[in-house]
Write a protein that holds these residues in place. Structure first.
Motif, PDB file in Angstrom:
ATOM      1  N   VAL A 128     -42.539 -14.617 -15.160  1.00  0.00           N
ATOM      2  CA  VAL A 128     -41.585 -15.396 -14.376  1.00  0.00           C
ATOM      3  C   VAL A 128     -41.219 -16.649 -15.140  1.00  0.00           C
ATOM      4  O   VAL A 128     -42.090 -17.392 -15.582  1.00  0.00           O
ATOM      5  CB  VAL A 128     -42.199 -15.801 -13.017  1.00  0.00           C
ATOM      6  CG1 VAL A 128     -41.211 -16.624 -12.222  1.00  0.00           C
ATOM      7  CG2 VAL A 128     -42.590 -14.562 -12.236  1.00  0.00           C
ATOM      8  N   VAL A 129     -39.942 -16.851 -15.294  1.00  0.00           N
ATOM      9  CA  VAL A 129     -39.523 -18.112 -15.898  1.00  0.00           C
ATOM     10  C   VAL A 129     -38.722 -18.892 -14.864  1.00  0.00           C
ATOM     11  O   VAL A 129     -37.853 -18.340 -14.194  1.00  0.00           O
ATOM     12  CB  VAL A 129     -38.720 -17.880 -17.199  1.00  0.00           C
ATOM     13  CG1 VAL A 129     -37.464 -17.086 -16.960  1.00  0.00           C
ATOM     14  CG2 VAL A 129     -38.407 -19.168 -17.879  1.00  0.00           C
ATOM     15  N   THR A 130     -39.070 -20.131 -14.727  1.00  0.00           N
ATOM     16  CA  THR A 130     -38.425 -20.979 -13.720  1.00  0.00           C
ATOM     17  C   THR A 130     -37.783 -22.153 -14.418  1.00  0.00           C
ATOM     18  O   THR A 130     -38.405 -22.824 -15.231  1.00  0.00           O
ATOM     19  CB  THR A 130     -39.484 -21.535 -12.739  1.00  0.00           C
ATOM     20  OG1 THR A 130     -40.309 -20.472 -12.316  1.00  0.00           O
ATOM     21  CG2 THR A 130     -38.810 -22.153 -11.530  1.00  0.00           C
ATOM     22  N   HIS A 131     -36.524 -22.377 -14.080  1.00  0.00           N
ATOM     23  CA  HIS A 131     -35.845 -23.534 -14.651  1.00  0.00           C
ATOM     24  C   HIS A 131     -35.411 -24.450 -13.524  1.00  0.00           C
ATOM     25  O   HIS A 131     -34.791 -23.992 -12.562  1.00  0.00           O
ATOM     26  CB  HIS A 131     -34.586 -23.094 -15.408  1.00  0.00           C
ATOM     27  CG  HIS A 131     -34.850 -22.196 -16.566  1.00  0.00           C
ATOM     28  ND1 HIS A 131     -35.169 -22.657 -17.816  1.00  0.00           N
ATOM     29  CD2 HIS A 131     -34.841 -20.840 -16.666  1.00  0.00           C
ATOM     30  CE1 HIS A 131     -35.330 -21.632 -18.636  1.00  0.00           C
ATOM     31  NE2 HIS A 131     -35.143 -20.521 -17.974  1.00  0.00           N
ATOM     32  N   ASP A 132     -35.718 -25.713 -13.658  1.00  0.00           N
ATOM     33  CA  ASP A 132     -35.257 -26.690 -12.658  1.00  0.00           C
ATOM     34  C   ASP A 132     -34.153 -27.506 -13.294  1.00  0.00           C
ATOM     35  O   ASP A 132     -34.397 -28.286 -14.208  1.00  0.00           O
ATOM     36  CB  ASP A 132     -36.404 -27.641 -12.276  1.00  0.00           C
ATOM     37  CG  ASP A 132     -37.477 -26.914 -11.498  1.00  0.00           C
ATOM     38  OD1 ASP A 132     -38.663 -27.111 -11.784  1.00  0.00           O
ATOM     39  OD2 ASP A 132     -37.105 -26.129 -10.594  1.00  0.00           O
TER      40      ASP A 132
END
Lengths: 267, 399
Positions: A128-132
C-alpha cells in the motif's frame, strides 16, 4: 465537507493520470472543484496580457467507481480546493498498475487529499502506498472567481495539424522571436508567422479541415472563405500548451480564432 | 600489487566504481590479503561504502608483499578509465591493475579488441586506512530482499528526497519520507509505503524500531544491486546506531554503512555504535601511519570541553578521540559527559573480542588530513556522523 472516491479500473486510472499530467505541465497550482457529478480543474490567469487560462471538466462517472461528496453546505454542495497538480501527478505515476486507488479528503497536519493505492505484490498482502497531498480549501466567498469561461464568438474554427509537427515548427520559431502570428481561414489553411528585424519565417499548412460551423461562430454570410483571421500569441505559452498535451496526442485539436485570442480545444 | 580482470568482471568493477562515485569524491584503494578493497566515504562522513573483491574475482591476483599499500585518489579519474559502461563489455577483454608504490602510480591497462591497448596512469596520494567498523550480526533487525523490491520501493519517493524513515514491526515495514523543517511540513507531500514481511527473503525483527537515514546515499548501491541481481540485506537497530546494507556473493562483498538520526527532535552527535571487529593488523597500522588517528564516537557522550585523549594513547587499542564533537556541541543541544573518559580506559579490556556491553563504543577509522571539520552543515546537525576530521595533525582536540 467530505470526499471519498475510488478507482478500480486500470484504464480509467491511466486516463485520469494522463489528464492530471497534462494539467501539471500547464501550471504550478490550480483549483480543483468537486461537485456531485463532476470534477473541474481550473486555472484563471489573467488573460488580458497573454496569460493562459484553463478549464477542464471531467465527468466523475467516467473515471471513478465510487464517488461520494458532501460540500461545504447543503445549498452549496461543492468543494473548491487549491493544490499543486505536480503532486497529484507524482502520486498517480507510481500507482499505474494498482489494483485500486482510493482518494479522500483528510485532515492531517493540514487539509490533505490522500491517495492510497493498493499495489500488486509478491505475497498475499498487497503493498500500500499512501500519499498525502496538502491542499488549501478555498472559501465560498471566492468561488465566483472560478466561473466557466464562455466561449465567445469566433471568426474561424479550424482543425490543427498533427501536434508533433506543429510543435517542431514552433520550437524552431521560438529561438527567433517571442511572438507568433497564427492565422487561419475557413478553407482549411493555416499559417504560422514570425517576423523580426533580420528575418521573417512563415509555415503554411493546407487542407486542415474546418469543423462544422454550427457551434456559435459569427456567421457573417459575407465572411469569405479565404479571409484569414489573425491572432498574435506568445510563443512560449503556445509551446507550453502543446507540449503538455498528453491526453490524445494523435488526435487533432480544434482552434478557434478570435482576435486577439486563440482558444484551443482538445477533442 | 598486480591483478588482472577478465571478461564481464571488468564491467562489475566499473559499476562498483560508479556506485562509489555517487557517495563520495575520493576512492580509497587498498589491496589486502583477502582481496582488493575499494572504499569511499561521503563528505559529511555519515556514509561509508566498501567493495571487497576476493582474489577469486580476478584471473590473477598478487597481493602486496608489505601491508602498507594504500592509496587515495579522486574518483572521477578512475571513472574516466571505465568510461562508457555499455561499450566496456563489448570492447574490453582484459584489465590489468598495477600499483607502484615507489612511483606513486596506479596503472590501469585495458586490453581491448583488435589488439588495442589503453593505458591509464593515475597518481594517488598515500592515505591511511579508511575502514568503518561495524557489526552486522549484532544488529537486532535483519531484512533481506531481492533488489527489485527495494528499487520499487524507492520509486515511490522523489529522486530528490533526502531523508526517509523506516519503521518496522513483526509484520511489516513502513517507509515514509521525512521532513525536518516545520515550515516545509505543511507544504510537502507525504508519502508512505508499506511492505509486508512476506515479501522479504529474510525478515528478522527483534526490536520494533523506527530509523531515519539519508536515502540519497543508497541509490548507488541500489543501482549496483539491481544490475548484479544479488539480494540486499539490511541490518539495523535502534535510531542512532548505524545501519548496514550489504550484498555478498562468493567473490564480492559490498557493505554500505549509513548513520541514522539518533532521536526524534534531539539530534545528538555521533551516535554511531559500531563495534570493533577483531582485526589485529589494524593496530599496527595506527602505529605506523604518519597522520593517523582514529576518531571514536561515544554514544551520546561527547563532552565539548572535556579533554580529548591524545590520539595514540594506548599502544594496543584504538585510541579514542572525540573528534569534532566539539564543533557539534555548539550546534546540538546536549552533550553528556563523563562516561567517555571512563570508556576509553575500559577499552583495552573490551576490545578483546567480547561483544560490547550496553555502553556502546563506536569507532570509525577515518582519514585525518587536516581538512576543516565539516560538521557545520545543516544535515549534520541531525545526522550523526561516523567520523570527523580534526583540525590539528598533532592530535590535539579540535575546538
Amino acid at each position: 465537507m467530505r470526499f471519498r472516491a475510488k478507482i478500480l479500473d486500470v484504464g480509467c486510472l491511466n486516463s485520469f493520470t494522463r489528464v492530471v499530467n497534462t494539467i501539471s505541465k500547464l501550471t504550478k497550482t490550480c483549483t480543483l472543484r468537486l461537485t456531485a457529478d463532476n470534477l473541474y480543474f481550473m486555472l484563471s490567469d489573467k488573460v488580458a496580457n497573454g496569460g493562459v487560462s484553463m478549464w477542464c471538466e471531467l465527468d466523475q462517472g467516467n473515471f471513478f467507481d465510487e464517488f461520494q461528496m458532501e460540500g461545504v453546505a447543503s445549498d452549496a454542495n461543492e468543494i473548491y480546493l487549491e493544490l499543486v497538480p505536480e503532486n497529484l501527478s507524482r502520486a498517480l505515476r507510481t500507482a499505474q498498475n494498482a489494483k485500486s486507488l482510493k482518494a479522500k479528503l483528510t485532515k492531517k497536519h493540514c487539509p490533505c487529499l490522500t491517495l492510497a493505492a493498493e499495489l500488486p505484490s509478491l505475497s498475499s498482502v498487497s503493498r500500500v502506498v499512501t500519499h498525502d497531498i496538502p491542499v488549501d480549501v478555498i472559501p465560498r466567498k471566492l468561488w465566483h472567481d472560478f466561473r466557466e469561461p464562455t466561449v465567445p464568438d469566433f471568426d474561424v474554427s479550424i482543425y490543427l495539424p498533427p501536434l508533433k509537427t506543429m510543435k517542431n515548427v514552433i520550437d524552431r520559431m521560438k529561438n527567433l522571436s517571442n511572438f507568433l502570428v497564427l492565422e487561419a481561414n475557413r478553407s482549411g489553411q493555416m499559417n504560422l508567422k514570425i517576423e523580426t528585424d533580420l528575418v521573417s519565417v512563415s509555415t503554411h499548412f493546407r487542407d486542415l479541415g474546418n469543423p462544422p460551423c454550427g457551434d456559435g461562430g459569427s456567421q457573417g454570410a459575407s465572411q469569405d472563405l479565404e479571409t484569414m483571421a489573425q491572432a498574435r500569441v506568445d510563443i512560449k505559452k503556445l509551446q507550453q500548451f502543446l507540449s503538455s498535451q498528453q491526453v490524445n496526442p494523435s488526435k487533432a485539436m480544434c482552434s478557434k480564432l478570435i482576435y486577439p485570442s486563440i482558444h484551443l480545444l482538445p477533442i | 600489487m598486480d591483478c588482472i580482470l577478465i571478461g564481464s568482471n571488468v564491467k562489475v568493477l566499473a559499476k562498483a566504481v560508479q556506485s562509489l562515485s555517487r557517495l563520495g569524491e575520493e576512492l580509497y584503494l587498498e589491496p589486502q590479503e583477502n582481496g582488493l578493497a575499494l572504499r569511499t566515504v561521503n563528505s559529511s562522513r555519515s556514509a561509508y561504502a566498501c567493495f571487497l573483491f576476493s582474489p577469486l574475482f580476478f584471473q590473477k591476483y598478487t597481493p602486496p608483499k608489505s601491508s602498507t599499500q594504500r592509496c587515495k585518489m579522486v574518483i572521477k579519474s578512475v571513472q574516466a578509465v571505465f568510461k562508457s559502461l555499455s561499450s566496456l563489455e563489448k570492447t574490453v577483454e582484459k584489465c590489468r591493475i598495477e600499483l607502484d608504490i615507489e612511483k606513486s602510480r596506479l596503472t590501469f591497462t585495458l586490453h581491448c579488441k583488435h589488439g588495442l591497448l589503453k593505458t591509464h596512469n593515475l597518481s594517488f596520494q598515500d592515505s591511511e586506512s579508511l575502514q568503518a567498523v561495524f557489526d552486522k550480526e549484532g544488529c537486532a533487525n535483519t531484512l533481506t530482499a531481492q533488489p527489485k523490491l527495494l528499487v520499487d520501493t524507492v520509486l515511490h519517493f522523489p529522486p530528490s528526497l533526502e531523508e526517509v524513515r523506516v519503521s518496522v514491526n513483526d509484520e511489516r515495514v513502513l517507509f515514509r519520507n521525512h521532513v525536518e523543517d516545520e515550515a516545509e511540513q505543511s507544504k510537502a507531500m507525504m508519502t508512505e509505503f508499506c511492505l509486508s514481511a512476506e515479501e522479504f527473503d529474510r525478515f528478522v525483527v527483534n526490536m520494533h524500531t523506527c530509523i531515519t537515514f539519508c536515502l540519497k546515499e543508497l541509490r548507488g548501491l541500489l543501482v549496483f544491486a539491481e544490475s548484479s541481481g544479488l539480494p540486499v540485506s539490511l541490518y539495523f537497530d535502534e535510531p542512532g546506531r548505524p545501519m548496514v546494507l550489504s550484498l555478498t556473493d562468493s567473490v564480492l562483498e559490498v557493505n554500505f554503512v549509513l548513520a541514522t538520526l539518533s532521536e526524534e527532535g534531539q539530534p545528538r552527535n555521533h551516535n554511531s555504535n559500531m563495534r570493533r571487529v577483531s582485526e589485529p593488523p589494524i593496530t599496527d597500522d595506527f602505529m605506523n601511519d604518519d597522520v593517523d588517528y582514529i576518531i571514536a564516537m561515544e554514544a551520546g557522550e561527547l563532552a565539548g570541553d572535556s579533554d580529548w585523549p591524545e590520539p595514540p594513547r594506548h599502544a594496543l587499542t584504538p585510541p579514542r578521540l572525540h573528534g569534532a564533537a566539539g564543533d557539534q556541541q555548539e550546534s546540538s543541544g546536549e552533550c553528556e559527559d563523563e562516561d567517555g573518559q571512563q570508556g576509553a580506559v575500559e577499552t583495552p579490556v573490551e576490545e578483546s573480542g567480547r561483544p560490547p556491553n550496553k555502553k556502546f563504543r563506536s569507532l570509525f577509522f577515518g582519514s585525518v588530513l587536516p581538512t576543516p571539520s565539516q560538521m557545520s552543515n545543516r544535515t549534520l546537525q541531525s545526522q550523526e556522523v561516523l567520523a570527523s576530521d580534526s583540525e590539528d595533525e598533532d592530535g590535539s582536540p579540535s575546538p
